[in-house]
Every structure is written in C-alpha cells, then in structure tokens.
Design an enzyme around this catalytic site. Structure first.
Site, short mmCIF file in Angstrom:
data_model
loop_
_atom_site.label_atom_id
_atom_site.label_comp_id
_atom_site.label_asym_id
_atom_site.label_seq_id
_atom_site.Cartn_x
_atom_site.Cartn_y
_atom_site.Cartn_z
CB CYS A 141 -2.19 1.84 5.96
SG CYS A 141 -1.78 0.97 4.42
CB CYS A 162 -6.76 -0.11 5.02
SG CYS A 162 -5.06 -0.75 4.97
CD GLU A 172 -1.96 4.42 3.27
OE1 GLU A 172 -3.11 4.72 3.60
OE2 GLU A 172 -1.70 3.57 2.39
CG HIS A 202 -2.01 -0.96 1.20
ND1 HIS A 202 -3.17 -0.77 1.91
CD2 HIS A 202 -2.17 -2.14 0.54
CE1 HIS A 202 -3.99 -1.78 1.70
NE2 HIS A 202 -3.40 -2.63 0.87
#
Length: 153
Positions: free
Chosen positions: A89, A86, A58, A56
């Site tokens: 993250c 999410c 992040e 992801h």
C-alpha cells in the site's frame, strides 16, 4: 505536521469503513481520500470478500480516487487510513504521488512508514508527508476486537 480537527474528522470516516470490513469478516481497515476538504474516494479491506490479496483498503480507495480525478496522479490529496500502510500500500501511495498520508494505529509487524520499515527512507522519487497516531486508540480497538473474535471461535 500537527494533528488537526479535520484529521480527526476524516479518520472517523475511515473508522466507519473499518467497521464495515469487520462486519464483512475482513481485517478492519478503512481508508478515505480527501481533496479540497471533500472525500473523493473510499475503501476498506476486501481480501476475504474478493479473494484478492491486493484488495487492501488503501488500494481500493486509490483505484477509485484515480478514476474520480481522471489521472494516476493524486496531487493535492490526503489519504486517511486506520492502520499504518503495509509495503504494498505504501508503494501504491508513493506511485500515485499522494502528498500526505494520515494513519491511525501503527503497525510494528508490517507498517511501511516507520513501523517495520520506512519506504520514505529509501530515496524514492516521491516522499509523502506522514502523520501517524490519529485516533490511534479507536483504530486499535476495532482491530483488537476483530482478532479477539477470531481467537474465540
């Protein structure tokens, strides 16, 4: 905390990265990490490109920021991301001790700082300050365009 011109500026930088993810066929989320007014790391979604569920925006940016500062603690940093983080993250953000998170679009289906759930409400040992809705319309536009394109294939 109110939204500043710097918040808008750095969110635009994150949006440029979201477009890079879009062009590569990944869900368009971009992230920059700022310290003392300077971007020290960035990332965008690379799940499809890397065949990695953890790739992801992040997480990619946090890994780079930790290498940049030489520590797992990202004291004094601000994380700008185009979509509300999410749970994975948000957990990485909390573990890295990022003091402030600024996101663009809320994520009612998977957001972990107020969208679906709020990890800050769990009593964990670190609670970043969270500001949402920065350039939310622009952040939503890139996501909507990506998913519309998928539906039209």
């Amino acid at each position: 905390m109110s939204i500043t011109d710097a918040d808008r500026h750095f969110m635009k930088e994150a949006l440029a990265l979201a477009w890079r993810a879009h062009e590569a066929g990944d869900v368009p989320v971009g992230c920059v990490i700022v310290r003392d007014g300077v971007i020290i790391a960035s990332g965008y979604n690379r799940r499809e490109a890397d065949n990695n569920a953890a790739a992801h925006a992040e997480v990619n940016a946090i890994v780079r920021a930790c290498a940049h500062v030489g520590s797992w603690r990202l004291d004094g940093c601000e994380l700008y991301v185009t979509l509300e983080p999410c749970p994975m993250c948000a957990g990485a953000i909390i573990n890295a001790r990022v003091p402030r998170v600024i996101y663009g679009a809320p994520d009612p289906k998977a957001g972990a700082f107020g969208g679906l759930t709020d990890l800050n409400a769990l009593g964990l040992n670190h609670k970043p300050e969270v500001t949402g809705g920065v350039l939310a319309d622009e952040c939503l536009d890139v996501l909507r365009g990506f998913f519309k394109g998928l539906r039209n294939k």
